[in-house]
Design an enzyme around this catalytic site. Structure first.
Site, short mmCIF file in Angstrom:
data_model
loop_
_atom_site.label_atom_id
_atom_site.label_comp_id
_atom_site.label_asym_id
_atom_site.label_seq_id
_atom_site.Cartn_x
_atom_site.Cartn_y
_atom_site.Cartn_z
N LEU A 197 30.36 82.36 21.51
CA LEU A 197 28.88 83.30 21.89
C LEU A 197 28.01 83.64 20.59
CD1 LEU A 197 30.31 85.06 24.86
CD2 LEU A 197 29.00 82.90 24.85
N ASP A 220 23.53 79.16 15.21
CA ASP A 220 23.81 80.65 15.70
C ASP A 220 22.80 81.52 15.04
OD1 ASP A 220 25.79 79.28 16.94
OD2 ASP A 220 27.15 80.50 16.20
O1 PMV Z 1 30.36 79.59 16.35
P1 PMV Z 1 30.17 79.06 17.54
O2 PMV Z 1 31.57 78.71 17.97
O3 PMV Z 1 29.17 79.61 18.25
O4 PMV Z 1 29.73 77.40 17.24
C1 PMV Z 1 28.74 77.11 16.52
C2 PMV Z 1 28.57 75.55 17.02
C3 PMV Z 1 28.80 74.49 16.08
O5 PMV Z 1 28.00 73.32 16.33
C4 PMV Z 1 30.14 73.88 16.70
C5 PMV Z 1 28.85 74.71 14.87
C6 PMV Z 1 27.45 74.81 14.09
O6 PMV Z 1 27.65 75.25 12.81
O7 PMV Z 1 26.60 74.45 14.32
#
Ligand code: PMV
Length: 303
Positions: A93, A139
């Site tokens: 998240l 993110d």
């Molecule tokens: O950090 P998370 O679990 O929300 O996942 C990020 C998304 C990924 O594509 C898996 C990694 C990234 O850096 O974009």
């Protein structure tokens, strides 16, 4: 008080690390941070978690220094930064990115700076890089921006706010175990090295799912969006990112009427996002009956 959103990736996680666009949305749950001047060395306190000084060893202190030093002036005052949040770590998240954004905002406020969203994103990315090694930046972009965005990795990244015709009702369920994004991203890199052809086809599959999902969002075709999420889940399972709990969450959400369901974020644990037709309650009930923790979130329609 500086705030930052958590996020869900509706489609495109992992592929986004390799330059495929991802479709992600901010959620109302997030993180808040406050910074005030202090004597001596800057210090970060995470509510219910650790306290570190900027000169401590370890990743958390290194990440703190990365944000503090981003715009450090010779006479920058030391800050005491206090963080509270409602995002479980390692759940997909965007907890760590939201921490980075909220802390970068609190530091800027305390120093009287007014960074643009792109500058906040850069500062928070400096934080993320300490933990994730090779973050795509999706993110931090969504955490800083909120709403629904199409994100493409790059220097600089392309962050396109999307028109959302109909509001999205989401159910988010926790599989019960966490995972390390860094480890999951490394696992996908190994898959690519072992099976480059399958990997290439999977990436192209995800690219076309994301393109079509954008059209669904813009035209309000939520059943279509749900089907694309289901297909994305299939491709993510093919990359060995799913778990039996994730599959149970997806299947029970669909059986309870969800339009689509998939893991969100790194996978290997963490959360599932289900797109609901109207009320999320039937899906939340199905999940809690099975013993999973869950909550509802909405993405507002564009004005
Ligand atoms: O950090 P998370 O679990 O929300 O996942 C990020 C998304 C990924 O594509 C898996 C990694 C990234 O850096 O974009």
């Amino acid at each position: 008080m500086a705030k930052a959103h958590g996020k869900v990736i509706l489609l495109g996680e992992h592929a986004v690390v390799y330059g495929v666009p991802a479709l992600a949305a901010g959620i109302s749950r997030g993180v808040e941070a406050q910074a005030r001047p202090t004597e001596g060395v800057s210090v970060l306190t995470i509510d219910g978690g650790p306290t570190v000084r900027a000169d401590d060893p370890g990743d958390l202190a290194r990440a703190l220094r990365a944000v503090l030093d981003y715009t450090k002036k010779d006479n920058a005052i030391a800050l005491a930064i206090q963080v509270t949040g409602e995002l479980p770590p390692g759940a997909g998240l965007g907890c760590s990115a939201a921490l980075g954004v909220a802390i970068a905002r609190a530091v800027a406020e305390a120093r009287g700076e007014q960074p643009t969203i792109a500058e906040e994103h850069q500062r928070a990315l400096a934080w993320e890089e300490v933990f994730h090694g090779n973050p795509s930046g999706v993110d931090t972009a969504v955490s800083a921006q909120g709403g629904c965005v199409l994100f493409t990795r790059g220097a600089p990244p392309t962050i396109t706010p999307l028109y959302v015709r109909r509001p999205l009702s989401l159910a988010i369920g926790h599989s019960g175990t966490g995972s390390s994004t860094k480890v999951m991203v490394e696992g996908v890199a190994h898959f690519k090295a072992r099976s480059p052809e399958v990997f290439g086809k999977t990436l192209e599959g995800i690219r076309s799912l994301v393109q079509n999902a954008r059209l669904c969002l813009e035209s309000g075709d939520l059943p279509g969006l749900g089907k694309l999420m289901d297909l994305n889940q299939m491709l993510l399972s093919g990359l060995m990112l799913s778990t039996s709990e994730i599959e149970t969450l997806c299947a029970s959400a669909r059986a309870a009427g969800a339009l689509g369901a998939k893991l969100t974020g790194a996978g290997g644990g963490g959360c599932v996002v289900a797109l609901c037709e109207g009320d999320a309650a039937p899906i939340l009930e199905a999940w809690t009956r099975l013993g999973f923790e869950a909550f509802a979130s909405t993405v507002a329609a564009s004005p």
